[in-house]
Scaffold this active site. Structure first.
Site, PDB file in Angstrom:
ATOM      1  N   LEU A  42      -6.390  -6.234   1.537  1.00  0.00           N
ATOM      2  CA  LEU A  42      -4.396  -5.986   1.058  1.00  0.00           C
ATOM      3  C   LEU A  42      -3.528  -5.959   1.957  1.00  0.00           C
ATOM      4  CD1 LEU A  42      -2.861  -4.912  -1.438  1.00  0.00           C
ATOM      5  CD2 LEU A  42      -3.992  -3.024  -1.271  1.00  0.00           C
ATOM      6  N   SER A  43      -2.947  -6.635   1.368  1.00  0.00           N
ATOM      7  CA  SER A  43      -1.226  -6.131   2.543  1.00  0.00           C
ATOM      8  C   SER A  43      -1.525  -6.378   3.556  1.00  0.00           C
ATOM      9  CB  SER A  43      -0.628  -4.902   1.654  1.00  0.00           C
ATOM     10  OG  SER A  43       0.645  -4.674   2.401  1.00  0.00           O
ATOM     11  N   ALA A  44      -1.946  -5.165   4.552  1.00  0.00           N
ATOM     12  CA  ALA A  44      -1.341  -5.611   6.519  1.00  0.00           C
ATOM     13  C   ALA A  44      -2.899  -6.329   6.097  1.00  0.00           C
ATOM     14  CB  ALA A  44      -1.654  -4.599   6.857  1.00  0.00           C
TER      15      ALA A  44
END
Length: 402
Positions: free
Chosen positions: A149-151
């Protein structure tokens, strides 16, 4: 500190969490999520946690799941749905964990060449974790997958580029293209803005991470909310461009499907899938419940709508119980429509419809034609234009010609 904090994505994530806090109350019992020490070379100074279904057989797959900024391995274990799927489909789950010593907000450093390239830093540490899991459980090295997720999604893309010989597939949730950034400043720009690169240019960034490698390449599932203003939706389009070009397939969809939670699945030659979730903000999509396609629980950055882990696992073939990675048929509740827009076709539609079909992309509320990047105006269902595909994946404005 070993590294500076990531001032882009992490700062936004931290601000959002000031009122919601971390999901520490949902941390699993120690017996469920196990820390593994001495897992080999660890130049990225990460921690390794695993979830192993009881009596796991040899020859089973491995899934690596990377948390987002401010999160932990326990958060991703508790909410993502991967442990329940591991019990059902029989595979090992590895949960790498970042530390505040590496990044003050516990973001994986997907924008740092010291950490996101083959043989270096955090990427090398994750590779060591895979090797440890395979050695401990006799896992199938042809069925190793990574998601995040995300980073963690940005690092997932980097890992797929750096280790295409290790990972058979990836699942990128609200993430960014491989090697989009090499600094914090570039990272913020990548999160929010169209980089105006061609699919070939995106593919070159990925392929440069392992020079001389000729395939096979990982199959990639991309998840993106249309209301995400932390990692803007243009990143989903750029990821699509990157990995279709890596595979050498067209950016013209081969099929589309309507899925639960306002999700549109666009398929590209069964190599790349783009899941666009209408109105969803920044997070991993989950669908709490006991149904076949449901999994996960809601929390900070775990948003109700559809179980992304389930559909990603099906795309990888984890539900089949063998080495096959052929995509399973969609649930009977979905509608499948095969694309009928060969090269040269002229299509008149709303800007929103063009982006959903992969003919255009949006950045900052404005729409741009894929390939030519011609400005098309506001991204909505009311503004309409005609687009013509002059070569695979290259669309130009053609108002009055359709």
């Amino acid at each position: 500190m070993r590294k500076l904090a990531f001032a882009g994505l992490a700062a936004i994530a931290a601000a959002a969490l000031t009122t919601t806090g971390l999901a520490s109350a949902a941390d699993p019992p120690a017996a469920s999520l196990v820390q593994v020490t001495n897992f080999g070379a660890n130049p990225g100074a990460l921690a390794m946690y695993t979830y192993t279904p009881a009596g796991l057989e040899t020859g089973r797959p491995v899934v690596v799941a990377l948390h987002g900024c401010t999160q932990s391995a326990a958060d991703y274990y508790a909410h993502s749905g991967w442990p329940a799927l591991a019990d059902r489909w029989r595979f090992e789950v590895v949960f790498p964990q970042q530390s505040t010593a590496n990044n003050s907000l516990k973001c994986f450093n997907w924008f740092s060449t010291a950490d996101d390239t083959r043989g270096n830093g955090e990427a090398a540490s994750v590779k060591s974790m895979v090797d440890k899991a395979v050695a401990d459980h006799g896992s199938d090295t042809s069925r190793v997958f990574v998601t995040g997720l995300s980073a963690g999604g940005g690092m997932t893309a980097d890992l797929l580029a750096a280790y295409p010989d290790v990972f058979a597939g990836g699942g990128i949730n609200a993430g960014l293209p491989a090697q989009c950034a090499t600094s914090v400043t570039e990272a913020t720009n990548c999160q929010q803005n169209d980089q105006h690169l061609t699919p070939a240019q995106w593919a070159a960034k990925a392929k440069a991470q392992y020079p001389g490698y000729g395939g096979p390449w990982p199959r990639v599932a991309i998840w993106q909310g249309t209301g995400d203003y932390t990692v803007y939706p243009v990143n989903g389009t750029e990821l699509r461009d990157q990995w279709t070009a890596v595979h050498g397939v067209s950016q013209t969809p081969s099929s589309t499907q309507s899925l639960p939670g306002g999700t549109t699945l666009t398929n590209y030659a069964d190599k790349v899938q783009l899941y666009s979730i209408a109105g969803m903000g920044h997070g991993t999509a989950v669908d709490p419940g006991t149904g076949t396609t449901q999994c996960g629980s809601t929390g900070a950055y775990f948003l109700a709508g559809i179980c992304s882990s389930y559909y990603t696992g099906v795309f990888w073939g984890l539900d089949k119980g063998s080495g096959s990675t052929t995509t399973a048929a969609p649930p009977t509740t979905t509608t499948t429509t095969t694309s009928t827009t060969p090269s040269g076709t002229c299509v008149n539609a709303s800007n929103y419809a063009h982006t959903q079909a992969g003919r255009a992309h949006q950045s900052g509320g404005q729409t741009y034609a894929n390939g030519s990047n011609q400005a098309m105006g506001l991204w909505n269902t009311f503004t309409t234009h005609a687009l013509k595909e002059t070569s695979p994946g290259y669309w130009v404005l053609a108002d009055g010609q359709c």
